[in-house]
Scaffold this motif. Structure first.
Motif, PDB file in Angstrom:
ATOM      1  N   ILE A 127      -6.750 -14.462 -13.655  1.00 55.69           N
ATOM      2  CA  ILE A 127      -5.883 -15.466 -13.026  1.00 55.69           C
ATOM      3  C   ILE A 127      -5.431 -14.930 -11.664  1.00 55.69           C
ATOM      4  CG2 ILE A 127      -3.695 -16.709 -13.192  1.00 55.69           C
ATOM      5  CD1 ILE A 127      -3.976 -16.703 -16.166  1.00 55.69           C
TER       6      ILE A 127
ATOM      7  N   VAL B 260      -3.327 -13.855  -8.556  1.00 55.69           N
ATOM      8  CA  VAL B 260      -1.910 -13.497  -8.436  1.00 55.69           C
ATOM      9  C   VAL B 260      -1.124 -14.681  -7.897  1.00 55.69           C
ATOM     10  CG1 VAL B 260      -0.275 -11.958  -7.278  1.00 55.69           C
ATOM     11  CG2 VAL B 260      -2.461 -11.064  -8.095  1.00 55.69           C
ATOM     12  N   SER B 261      -1.744 -15.411  -6.967  1.00 56.09           N
ATOM     13  CA  SER B 261      -1.066 -16.555  -6.360  1.00 56.09           C
ATOM     14  C   SER B 261      -0.817 -17.678  -7.357  1.00 56.09           C
ATOM     15  CB  SER B 261      -1.893 -17.101  -5.198  1.00 56.09           C
ATOM     16  OG  SER B 261      -3.184 -17.457  -5.655  1.00 56.09           O
TER      17      SER B 261
ATOM     18  N   PRO C 193       0.068  -9.057 -11.003  1.00 56.34           N
ATOM     19  CA  PRO C 193      -0.275  -8.336  -9.768  1.00 56.34           C
ATOM     20  C   PRO C 193      -0.966  -7.002 -10.045  1.00 56.34           C
ATOM     21  CG  PRO C 193       1.977  -9.150  -9.662  1.00 56.34           C
ATOM     22  CD  PRO C 193       1.505  -9.362 -11.073  1.00 56.34           C
TER      23      PRO C 193
ATOM     24  N   SER D 240      -6.244  -9.374  -3.182  1.00 53.70           N
ATOM     25  CA  SER D 240      -5.142  -8.763  -3.936  1.00 53.70           C
ATOM     26  C   SER D 240      -5.629  -8.263  -5.282  1.00 53.70           C
ATOM     27  CB  SER D 240      -4.011  -9.771  -4.144  1.00 53.70           C
ATOM     28  OG  SER D 240      -3.415 -10.103  -2.929  1.00 53.70           O
TER      29      SER D 240
ATOM     30  N   ALA E  54      -7.885  -5.152  -4.898  1.00 49.88           N
ATOM     31  CA  ALA E  54      -7.126  -3.911  -4.697  1.00 49.88           C
ATOM     32  C   ALA E  54      -6.583  -3.391  -6.019  1.00 49.88           C
ATOM     33  CB  ALA E  54      -5.987  -4.165  -3.720  1.00 49.88           C
ATOM     34  N   ALA E  55      -5.989  -4.277  -6.794  1.00 53.03           N
ATOM     35  CA  ALA E  55      -5.368  -3.842  -8.046  1.00 53.03           C
ATOM     36  C   ALA E  55      -6.414  -3.388  -9.062  1.00 53.03           C
ATOM     37  CB  ALA E  55      -4.531  -4.979  -8.625  1.00 53.03           C
TER      38      ALA E  55
ATOM     39  N   ASN F 235     -10.569  -8.238   2.079  1.00 56.71           N
ATOM     40  CA  ASN F 235      -9.778  -8.490   3.275  1.00 56.71           C
ATOM     41  C   ASN F 235      -9.593  -7.140   3.951  1.00 56.71           C
ATOM     42  OD1 ASN F 235      -7.637  -8.850   5.142  1.00 56.71           O
ATOM     43  ND2 ASN F 235      -6.795 -10.535   3.946  1.00 56.71           N
TER      44      ASN F 235
ATOM     45  N   ALA G 271      -7.295  -5.937   5.370  1.00 53.52           N
ATOM     46  CA  ALA G 271      -5.974  -5.342   5.147  1.00 53.52           C
ATOM     47  C   ALA G 271      -5.990  -4.353   3.984  1.00 53.52           C
ATOM     48  CB  ALA G 271      -4.951  -6.440   4.876  1.00 53.52           C
TER      49      ALA G 271
ATOM     50  N   ILE H 163      -2.599  -8.584   3.855  1.00 55.02           N
ATOM     51  CA  ILE H 163      -1.832  -7.925   2.813  1.00 55.02           C
ATOM     52  C   ILE H 163      -1.091  -6.785   3.498  1.00 55.02           C
ATOM     53  CG2 ILE H 163      -1.993  -6.593   0.684  1.00 55.02           C
ATOM     54  CD1 ILE H 163      -4.728  -8.051   0.267  1.00 55.02           C
TER      55      ILE H 163
ATOM     56  N   SER I  67       4.921  -2.322  -3.564  1.00 57.86           N
ATOM     57  CA  SER I  67       4.317  -0.992  -3.502  1.00 57.86           C
ATOM     58  C   SER I  67       3.141  -0.883  -4.473  1.00 57.86           C
ATOM     59  CB  SER I  67       5.362   0.085  -3.815  1.00 57.86           C
ATOM     60  OG  SER I  67       5.735   0.016  -5.180  1.00 57.86           O
ATOM     61  N   ASP I  68       2.893  -1.990  -5.196  1.00 55.08           N
ATOM     62  CA  ASP I  68       1.735  -2.041  -6.079  1.00 55.08           C
ATOM     63  C   ASP I  68       0.452  -1.911  -5.250  1.00 55.08           C
ATOM     64  OD1 ASP I  68       0.093  -2.405  -8.167  1.00 55.08           O
ATOM     65  OD2 ASP I  68       0.859  -4.350  -8.783  1.00 55.08           O
TER      66      ASP I  68
ATOM     67  N   SER J  40      -1.833  -3.887  -4.929  1.00 48.47           N
ATOM     68  CA  SER J  40      -2.200  -5.140  -4.271  1.00 48.47           C
ATOM     69  C   SER J  40      -1.329  -5.437  -3.057  1.00 48.47           C
ATOM     70  CB  SER J  40      -2.130  -6.306  -5.263  1.00 48.47           C
ATOM     71  OG  SER J  40      -0.872  -6.347  -5.879  1.00 48.47           O
TER      72      SER J  40
ATOM     73  N   SER K 289       2.056  -9.640  -0.175  1.00 46.75           N
ATOM     74  CA  SER K 289       1.376 -10.822   0.349  1.00 46.75           C
ATOM     75  C   SER K 289       2.278 -12.022   0.098  1.00 46.75           C
ATOM     76  CB  SER K 289       0.025 -11.033  -0.344  1.00 46.75           C
ATOM     77  OG  SER K 289       0.222 -11.422  -1.689  1.00 46.75           O
ATOM     78  N   GLN K 290       1.826 -13.167   0.520  1.00 50.84           N
ATOM     79  CA  GLN K 290       2.616 -14.378   0.299  1.00 50.84           C
ATOM     80  C   GLN K 290       2.820 -14.658  -1.189  1.00 50.84           C
ATOM     81  OE1 GLN K 290       1.026 -17.699   2.456  1.00 50.84           O
ATOM     82  NE2 GLN K 290       1.001 -16.643   4.405  1.00 50.84           N
ATOM     83  N   SER K 291       1.918 -14.115  -2.007  1.00 53.71           N
ATOM     84  CA  SER K 291       1.990 -14.383  -3.445  1.00 53.71           C
ATOM     85  C   SER K 291       3.017 -13.517  -4.160  1.00 53.71           C
ATOM     86  CB  SER K 291       0.617 -14.128  -4.085  1.00 53.71           C
ATOM     87  OG  SER K 291      -0.373 -14.870  -3.460  1.00 53.71           O
TER      88      SER K 291
ATOM     89  N   ILE L 295       5.922 -14.636  -6.592  1.00 49.66           N
ATOM     90  CA  ILE L 295       5.726 -15.150  -7.956  1.00 49.66           C
ATOM     91  C   ILE L 295       6.248 -14.173  -9.007  1.00 49.66           C
ATOM     92  CG2 ILE L 295       3.890 -15.655  -9.615  1.00 49.66           C
ATOM     93  CD1 ILE L 295       2.522 -17.244  -7.485  1.00 49.66           C
ATOM     94  N   VAL L 296       6.255 -12.889  -8.663  1.00 47.74           N
ATOM     95  CA  VAL L 296       6.762 -11.889  -9.608  1.00 47.74           C
ATOM     96  C   VAL L 296       8.192 -12.239 -10.023  1.00 47.74           C
ATOM     97  CG1 VAL L 296       7.327  -9.454  -9.903  1.00 47.74           C
ATOM     98  CG2 VAL L 296       5.314 -10.105  -8.607  1.00 47.74           C
TER      99      VAL L 296
ATOM    100  N   LYS M   3       8.461 -14.620 -12.757  1.00 47.83           N
ATOM    101  CA  LYS M   3       8.083 -14.087 -14.060  1.00 47.83           C
ATOM    102  C   LYS M   3       9.229 -13.319 -14.715  1.00 47.83           C
ATOM    103  CE  LYS M   3       3.855 -12.692 -14.646  1.00 47.83           C
ATOM    104  NZ  LYS M   3       2.642 -11.878 -14.478  1.00 47.83           N
TER     105      LYS M   3
ATOM    106  N   GLN N  25      -0.569 -13.353 -20.050  1.00 52.39           N
ATOM    107  CA  GLN N  25       0.265 -14.135 -19.150  1.00 52.39           C
ATOM    108  C   GLN N  25       1.040 -15.218 -19.887  1.00 52.39           C
ATOM    109  OE1 GLN N  25       0.383 -13.028 -15.783  1.00 52.39           O
ATOM    110  NE2 GLN N  25      -0.650 -11.457 -16.970  1.00 52.39           N
TER     111      GLN N  25
END
Lengths: 472, 298
Positions: free
Chosen positions: A264, A266-267, A272, A296, A299-300, A324, A326, B118, B209-210, B212, B215-217, B220-221, B224, B271
């Motif tokens: 799924i 992250v967005s 994450p 994202s 990376a994870a 990306n 970045a 990112i 600091s994860d 990933s 970012s704009q996302s 969402i954390v 949750k 999730q």
């Protein structure tokens, strides 16, 4: 009907007489473009080739251009005062899961047309504009994209960006109603079977086939075994179409798809840290892990797996949207420095050596933007539209129907080396591009990915009978 | 056993972020009886500020973090004074809806600033890990767990033993009675939003600091964390801590084991688990595990 201004007609007659006298045998190349004022940056304009729609004889009557929505005799705002204006619409995602890509995509498209306008424009007679008021935020929602399209349908000649497969599919009935062509911002293989969609590059499915065919040679050559594949994919046309290509190539090469899991974004509320994906890789580390995700998640997943498995972490091959630049500055960067990440793509990366890339890099740099691969997608997506507009102008019909017919007749769209040229006229099995390029992580590359395998068609993609979309 | 411990570390890391966020939600709820949906935006704003100070301005990370905490506290204070304070006395649901508007108003320009990249927050933990008996422990995870424990303890002591904490609790029970007792309800509201903003800054920085990154996302954390406060009880500091631990660990254990042993449930079931736990707890205890039960005459 749009009548050219009197001085333009006179200039045209003079030019026509000169052309006839000088090179009568080359009359197929004669258009109003020959009368356009010279500009100093003309040589940097992206070129496209339209072979079949140019009249073989040019007369004053041929210059009576039929126009439709989105085409005006008045110049574009801030545009060349001697040219009319062709307006394009953009249906992008500024507040949904691909909001991060939107600015780069729109930026690439805007810079492309600015460069075209700085040269001859469309055959020297029109500039092309994508003004802010014709850019709509669809939030990646099909119903919103359809509604947004209908708010601009009467004001645009074509759609420069229709972002998302389900979203574009939802709008197809309306595009068909209006005979509006659209450049999609997705690489679903099914676009090959939709006439009004002017796709660019090969589909996810063929990109995946090429990635596996390449890996069959390259992974053992790197001293690793390659017998099993794990797939981590977004639950979408992107994930499923790419995964279908992976499975087809795996079967053709005698490889085993050990597991296939959805991720799924992250967005969309996904984890994450991608704990589930990392745990799966640790528990069952296939030889090569295919990532059909976003940056994202890449990376994870790559970083998390490398943290837990160290040097024994599997190789990863990401689909084009998985990367990306970045990521180079992210905490996961040390994982990529292990040399375990490769990247399939439909287009050459930022540093790729082609005339189109060079023009794009110059435009992006001149505009003061940082290098980003989304600019490439935005830029390269417009060549097909430019060819269609030039073809429509050459046939004297810039109405929606005229542009659509010109698009159907395109036989040799030149992407200036950014990707192989292609035809839109003919059976998809014969004309749909199957070439892909492979990159690998490189700290020296501007956006972190350097070409390790130039454009090629692997044996699986070569022999694939393409009669319907691979998935969906 | 290694796998179990690995999942536990992942769960505690997740719980640490949920805990810091849940504490912010609870602080505001305890003072105003309002669930602030602007919290995710303030968290994103704070994380961006830390990133801007640390990466763009090249400040020391700890200084950047401190400035981010101050900036988020200020943003919370501004939001309360400009948008929420004028709504006092209006129906609570109207204030909650207002905070949704605040969320969008704050988050949209921050999204534009974050842009297509990112971002890093410039944290010192990076890719670093320790190997402890075969279990890989991220440096970041230890920092998060320790910070969450300290912050949770301090907050508990603040509400339990300080005069201001007592005033906040009194305000939450009855604003008019609190006013009659000489408590400046307005100041209590402001303080609650400032403290919640500071919590959000810590949570946002840790979340970013994860691997990933920011970012704009990332916002969402924060959403949750909602199951954590509902499970713990909306007005309980201790409940927020316990709720975050339950949700974080349940999510991590499911992510680690479900695809191997309960694959028929499909992918990404982890999730769903926070909301499943929420559902079960609410069916048994409608006010959460530690929430104040309201006595109603029927």
């Amino acid at each position: 009907m749009r009548r050219l201004r009197r001085w333009n007609v006179l200039a045209l007659l003079a030019a026509f007489a000169l052309v006839l006298a000088a090179c009568a045998q080359d009359s197929t190349d004669t258009t109003v473009a020959d009368t356009a004022p010279d500009t100093t940056v003309a040589d940097t304009a992206p070129d496209t080739t339209v072979a079949d729609t140019t009249p073989t004889e040019t007369t004053v009557a041929d210059m009576m251009i039929t126009t439709g929505p989105g085409v005006t005799e008045e110049p574009c705002p801030g545009g060349n005062p001697d040219r009319g204006c062709i307006y394009l619409g953009v249906l992008t995602d500024e507040s949904g899961p691909f909001a991060g890509a939107s600015a780069g995509l729109y930026g690439g498209q805007s810079l492309f047309w600015a460069t075209v306008n700085a040269g001859d424009g469309i055959s020297g007679a029109y500039d092309v504009a994508i003004p802010e008021n014709l850019k709509k935020d669809t939030a990646y929602q099909p119903e919103k994209l359809v509604a947004d399209y209908n708010t601009i349908a009467e004001d645009v000649a074509a759609i420069a960006q229709s972002l998302g497969t389900p979203q574009t599919l939802a709008a197809l009935p309306d595009y068909t109603r209006d005979s509006t062509i659209a450049a999609p911002m997705s690489w679903w293989s099914g676009w090959a079977f939709e006439d009004l969609v002017i796709e660019f590059g090969t589909g996810y499915c063929f990109e995946a086939m090429n990635a596996i065919d390449w890996a069959v040679q390259a992974v053992p050559a790197a001293g690793r075994t390659f017998a099993t594949i794990g797939i981590l994919e977004f639950p979408s046309d992107y994930g499923f179409d790419y995964a279908a290509g992976v499975k087809t190539a795996a079967e053709a090469n005698g490889l085993t798809v050990a597991w296939e899991e959805t991720v799924i974004p992250v967005s969309a509320g996904g984890d994450p840290a991608q704990t589930e994906a990392v745990a799966k890789i640790v528990a069952d580390p296939a030889d090569v892990i295919i990532l059909v995700t976003g940056p994202s998640e890449t990376a994870a997943i790559v970083g998390g797996a490398a943290q837990q498995l160290g040097a024994s972490v599997p190789l990863f091959i990401g689909a084009a949207p998985s990367w990306n630049s970045a990521l180079l500055a992210s905490a996961a960067a040390p994982a990529f420095e292990l040399g375990i990440y490769y990247q399939s793509s439909f287009v050459g990366g930022w540093d790729y050596d082609s005339a189109g890339h060079e023009k794009m890099r110059q435009a992006v740099t001149a505009a003061g933007f940082p290098a980003n691969d989304f600019f490439i997608s935005g830029w390269v997506s417009q060549y097909g539209l430019k060819a269609a507009l030039e073809g429509a102008y050459a046939s004297g019909d810039l109405s929606h129907e005229g542009i659509m017919n010109a698009a159907f007749a395109l036989t040799d769209v030149d992407y200036e080396g950014m990707m192989p040229s292609r035809s839109f006229a003919g059976d998809p099995n014969d004309v749909f591009p199957r070439e892909g390029v492979i990159g690998g992580y490189s700290a020296d590359a501007t956006t972190g990915i350097a070409t390790v395998q130039d454009f090629f068609v692997g044996p699986t993609a070569e022999s694939y009978e393409f009669t319907e979309a691979c998935a969906g | 056993m290694t796998t179990f411990l690995q999942a536990t570390v992942a769960g505690l890391s997740l719980a640490s972020i949920y805990m810091l966020l849940a504490l912010g939600f609870v602080i505001i709820y305890k003072s105003m009886q309002v669930l602030s949906f602007a919290h995710p935006a303030i968290m994103l704003f704070a994380a961006y500020m830390v990133s801007w100070f640390s990466v763009d301005k090249d400040l020391n990370f700890w200084l950047a973090l401190a400035l981010g905490v101050v900036a988020a506290g200020a943003m919370g204070w501004l939001a309360e004074r400009i948008a929420v304070r004028p709504m006092i006395g209006k129906p609570l649901f109207a204030i909650a809806i207002l905070t949704i508007g605040l969320d969008i108003a704050i988050r949209t320009p921050i999204n534009n600033l974050i842009g297509i990249n990112i971002r890093s927050v410039g944290d010192p933990w990076g890719f670093g890990t320790w190997q402890i008996g075969g279990v890989v422990v991220q440096h970041r995870a230890v920092a998060m767990i320790v910070t969450a424990f300290i912050v949770g303890s301090l907050l508990f002591a603040f509400f339990r033993y300080s005069r201001v904490g007592l005033a906040m609790r009194a305000t939450a029970i009855d604003q008019e009675v609190a006013l009659a007792q000489g408590i400046s309800v307005g100041r209590i509201f402001s303080l609650a939003w400032i403290m919640a903003g500071a919590m959000a800054a810590l949570a946002g920085t840790f979340a970013s600091s994860d691997l990933s990154g920011l970012s704009q996302s990332t916002y969402i954390v924060a959403l949750k964390a909602l199951p954590a406060i509902v499970v713990g009880g909306l007005d309980s500091i201790g409940g927020a801590v316990v709720g975050a631990l339950i949700i974080g660990l349940a999510e991590a254990y499911t992510a680690t084991y479900q695809s191997q042993h309960l694959s028929f449930l499909g992918g990404n079931f982890s999730q769903v688990v926070p909301y499943l736990v929420l559902l079960i707890v609410l069916l048994i205890k409608p006010y959460g595990l530690f929430g104040t039960e309201e006595v109603e005459r029927v």
